[in-house]
Design a protein around this motif. Structure first.
Motif, PDB file in Angstrom:
ATOM      1  N   ARG A 219      -6.545  15.021  -1.767  1.00  0.00           N
ATOM      2  CA  ARG A 219      -6.502  13.731  -1.065  1.00  0.00           C
ATOM      3  C   ARG A 219      -7.439  13.747   0.138  1.00  0.00           C
ATOM      4  O   ARG A 219      -7.438  14.690   0.921  1.00  0.00           O
ATOM      5  CB  ARG A 219      -5.071  13.420  -0.648  1.00  0.00           C
TER       6      ARG A 219
ATOM      7  N   TYR B 192      -9.344  10.247  -3.284  1.00  0.00           N
ATOM      8  CA  TYR B 192      -9.231  11.512  -4.021  1.00  0.00           C
ATOM      9  C   TYR B 192     -10.605  12.136  -4.179  1.00  0.00           C
ATOM     10  O   TYR B 192     -11.569  11.457  -4.540  1.00  0.00           O
ATOM     11  CB  TYR B 192      -8.588  11.292  -5.403  1.00  0.00           C
TER      12      TYR B 192
ATOM     13  N   THR C 145      -2.383   4.551   7.322  1.00  0.00           N
ATOM     14  CA  THR C 145      -1.664   5.208   6.232  1.00  0.00           C
ATOM     15  C   THR C 145      -2.215   6.606   5.975  1.00  0.00           C
ATOM     16  O   THR C 145      -3.272   6.975   6.476  1.00  0.00           O
ATOM     17  CB  THR C 145      -1.772   4.388   4.924  1.00  0.00           C
ATOM     18  N   GLU C 146      -1.500   7.369   5.175  1.00  0.00           N
ATOM     19  CA  GLU C 146      -1.983   8.702   4.794  1.00  0.00           C
ATOM     20  C   GLU C 146      -3.225   8.548   3.906  1.00  0.00           C
ATOM     21  O   GLU C 146      -3.429   7.499   3.298  1.00  0.00           O
ATOM     22  CB  GLU C 146      -0.884   9.467   4.068  1.00  0.00           C
TER      23      GLU C 146
ATOM     24  N   LEU D  97       0.812  -1.219   0.000  1.00  0.00           N
ATOM     25  CA  LEU D  97       0.000   0.000   0.000  1.00  0.00           C
ATOM     26  C   LEU D  97       0.847   1.271   0.000  1.00  0.00           C
ATOM     27  O   LEU D  97       0.543   2.227  -0.696  1.00  0.00           O
ATOM     28  CB  LEU D  97      -0.851   0.045   1.282  1.00  0.00           C
ATOM     29  N   THR D  98       1.898   1.235   0.802  1.00  0.00           N
ATOM     30  CA  THR D  98       2.698   2.441   1.021  1.00  0.00           C
ATOM     31  C   THR D  98       3.569   2.801  -0.186  1.00  0.00           C
ATOM     32  O   THR D  98       4.158   3.881  -0.215  1.00  0.00           O
ATOM     33  CB  THR D  98       3.598   2.259   2.251  1.00  0.00           C
TER      34      THR D  98
ATOM     35  N   PHE E 119       2.405   3.048  -3.299  1.00  0.00           N
ATOM     36  CA  PHE E 119       1.523   3.511  -4.374  1.00  0.00           C
ATOM     37  C   PHE E 119       2.159   4.630  -5.202  1.00  0.00           C
ATOM     38  O   PHE E 119       2.222   4.576  -6.431  1.00  0.00           O
ATOM     39  CB  PHE E 119       0.205   3.974  -3.737  1.00  0.00           C
ATOM     40  N   ARG E 120       2.677   5.652  -4.520  1.00  0.00           N
ATOM     41  CA  ARG E 120       3.235   6.804  -5.244  1.00  0.00           C
ATOM     42  C   ARG E 120       4.592   6.532  -5.881  1.00  0.00           C
ATOM     43  O   ARG E 120       5.070   7.321  -6.688  1.00  0.00           O
ATOM     44  CB  ARG E 120       3.319   8.023  -4.320  1.00  0.00           C
TER      45      ARG E 120
ATOM     46  N   ALA F 186      -4.634   2.815  -4.086  1.00  0.00           N
ATOM     47  CA  ALA F 186      -3.486   2.161  -3.440  1.00  0.00           C
ATOM     48  C   ALA F 186      -3.843   0.729  -3.055  1.00  0.00           C
ATOM     49  O   ALA F 186      -3.038  -0.199  -3.226  1.00  0.00           O
ATOM     50  CB  ALA F 186      -3.057   2.964  -2.207  1.00  0.00           C
TER      51      ALA F 186
ATOM     52  N   ALA G  54      -5.740   8.049   1.183  1.00  0.00           N
ATOM     53  CA  ALA G  54      -5.462   7.554  -0.162  1.00  0.00           C
ATOM     54  C   ALA G  54      -6.653   7.724  -1.105  1.00  0.00           C
ATOM     55  O   ALA G  54      -6.610   7.286  -2.246  1.00  0.00           O
ATOM     56  CB  ALA G  54      -5.046   6.086  -0.103  1.00  0.00           C
TER      57      ALA G  54
ATOM     58  N   THR H  32      -9.510   2.207  -2.360  1.00  0.00           N
ATOM     59  CA  THR H  32      -8.650   3.240  -2.932  1.00  0.00           C
ATOM     60  C   THR H  32      -7.771   2.641  -4.028  1.00  0.00           C
ATOM     61  O   THR H  32      -7.591   1.421  -4.122  1.00  0.00           O
ATOM     62  CB  THR H  32      -7.733   3.857  -1.871  1.00  0.00           C
TER      63      THR H  32
ATOM     64  N   ASP I 212      -5.526  -0.051   5.437  1.00  0.00           N
ATOM     65  CA  ASP I 212      -4.965   1.298   5.264  1.00  0.00           C
ATOM     66  C   ASP I 212      -5.286   2.206   6.442  1.00  0.00           C
ATOM     67  O   ASP I 212      -5.209   3.433   6.329  1.00  0.00           O
ATOM     68  CB  ASP I 212      -5.459   1.920   3.946  1.00  0.00           C
TER      69      ASP I 212
END
Ligand code: MN
Length: 405
Positions: A267, A291, A286-287, A212-213, A215-216, A317, A289, A315, A283
């Motif tokens: 986000r 949109y 996590t931040e 997951l982390t 993704f970016r 992610a 995710a 999401t 998640d």
């Protein structure tokens, strides 16, 4: 007025800078462009003129080399572009001014070579509506797996087309409840699915899941996507292996890929999870995710729906983590779509199937009623996302006209 006559508040202003591929005229070679207001900047030409070390990534006929270059390169290029279009340096200003083309005068192409294409089913509202329509007697409108994994299927990468491409009404087998035998012919229940597509840049190794982390690290950007769907073909063919010819005839994407870097202010946290998730999908720590993308669906110019992407349960992610958890690798140019975006309200549904409740309640358009699409109908998806300080980040539209077969 900011530089280059982009009006204040333009959703395609210097805070956005989506990437596409264009030709200045029908026979000119393809090149990477960045949209600035109602113009297209030939960024390869600007990079070459300014001696940028990234000129080789940008002076190409497709986005794939830039996609493959990875997040450090994406960030470096975006920083350079932002500086160039700010125009405070006279050399930048001259180079940019020399390579701007009116959007209305260029031809836009499919911006990247699509590797694999996957389509998900991540809207709880959509999944419940479809369940109620097709399984009215089921105890739960969701299938038992729905809250445990992002359901998806592999689609056909080779028939992804750019916005503006006509869509030929598909023919195939269908068999209505009252038909003794299947019949063959043009689909009579041609539909749309308003979706968001995610574009993979950085590949991954086969056998190594993408958490997951990360993704970016892998996903470059997103675009609007219309998953054209022949409901009659789909209904007859889908048991037990899922969508096939009812979907694979065409999938339309925007000519512009919005980098995730332009959507930092959009986000949001996804909806509250009502079931515990397995660790690779969890998640909770996590931040955000999700949109916040505000989508509009228009048929022949009339808005028929405004689906909110922020309501999606799964999401992008989580979808990426799921599609690689078995060790399947990513390739540069992989495209995966969110699934039909439907909000909780009746005017937020992302398909005609739901908007007309399988044809029971036709839409009233200026030129007549619509249960499903007729030849000549034009479907256009547009969207915007919140940017910094009250600005809007526009997504490139995706539009297509249905033509008879
Ligand atoms: Mn779909």
């Amino acid at each position: 007025m900011p530089p280059f006559d982009v009006p204040e508040g333009d959703p395609f202003g210097p805070h956005n800078l989506p990437y596409g591929v264009f030709s200045p005229s029908a026979d000119a070679e393809r090149r990477v462009g960045v949209r600035l207001g109602d113009r297209v900047l030939d960024v390869g030409a600007v990079a070459a003129a300014l001696g940028s070390p990234d000129a080789d990534l940008l002076a190409r006929p497709t986005l794939n080399p830039l996609l493959a270059a990875g997040p450090q390169a994406w960030s470096r290029v975006r920083t350079a572009l932002t500086t160039w279009v700010a125009g405070s340096d006279p050399a930048h200003r001259a180079a940019v001014a020399a390579h701007l083309h009116p959007l209305a005068e260029v031809r836009l192409h499919l911006p990247f070579e699509v590797a694999d294409y996957v389509d998900f089913y991540a809207s709880e509202n959509h999944a419940r509506n479809v369940g109620r329509i097709f399984r009215p007697d089921a105890a739960d409108s969701l299938t038992p797996n729905w809250k445990h994994l992002p359901i998806g299927y592999h689609g056909r990468a080779g028939t992804v087309v750019v916005s503006g491409t006509d869509v030929v009404r598909p023919s195939g087998q269908r068999k209505g409840p009252g038909d003794p035998e299947p019949v063959f012919g043009p689909s009579i229940r041609l539909d749309i699915e308003a979706e968001v597509g995610f574009v993979v840049g950085t590949p991954s190794a086969q056998g190594t899941p993408v958490p997951l982390t990360d993704f970016r690290e892998h996903v470059f950007g997103l675009c609007l996507l219309n998953d054209w769907s022949a409901r009659d073909i789909q209904a007859w063919e889908y048991v037990p292996l899922g969508p096939f010819l009812g979907k694979s005839f065409a999938t339309s994407v925007s000519a512009w890929i919005t980098p995730l870097a332009a959507l930092e202010h959009a986000r949001v946290a996804p909806p509250e999870r009502t079931h515990p998730l397995l660790p690779y999908l969890d998640d909770s720590g996590t931040e955000p995710a999700g949109y916040d993308l505000r989508i509009s669906v228009a048929v022949n110019g009339q808005v028929v729906s405004e689906p909110p992407f922020s309501t999606m349960y799964w999401t992008a992610a989580q979808q990426l983590a799921h599609l690689t958890v078995n060790g399947a690798s990513l390739r540069t140019g992989d495209l995966y779509a969110s699934g039909t975006v439907s909000g909780p309200a009746e005017n937020q549904r992302g398909s005609l199937l739901e908007l007309t409740w399988n044809g029971r309640d036709p839409l009233e358009l200026p030129d007549g009623k619509r249960a499903f699409l007729e030849d000549g109908d034009v479907v256009t998806l547009t969207a915007w996302a919140p940017g910094a300080d009250g600005t809007r980040v526009g997504l490139g539209e995706v539009s297509g006209r249905v033509v008879g077969s």
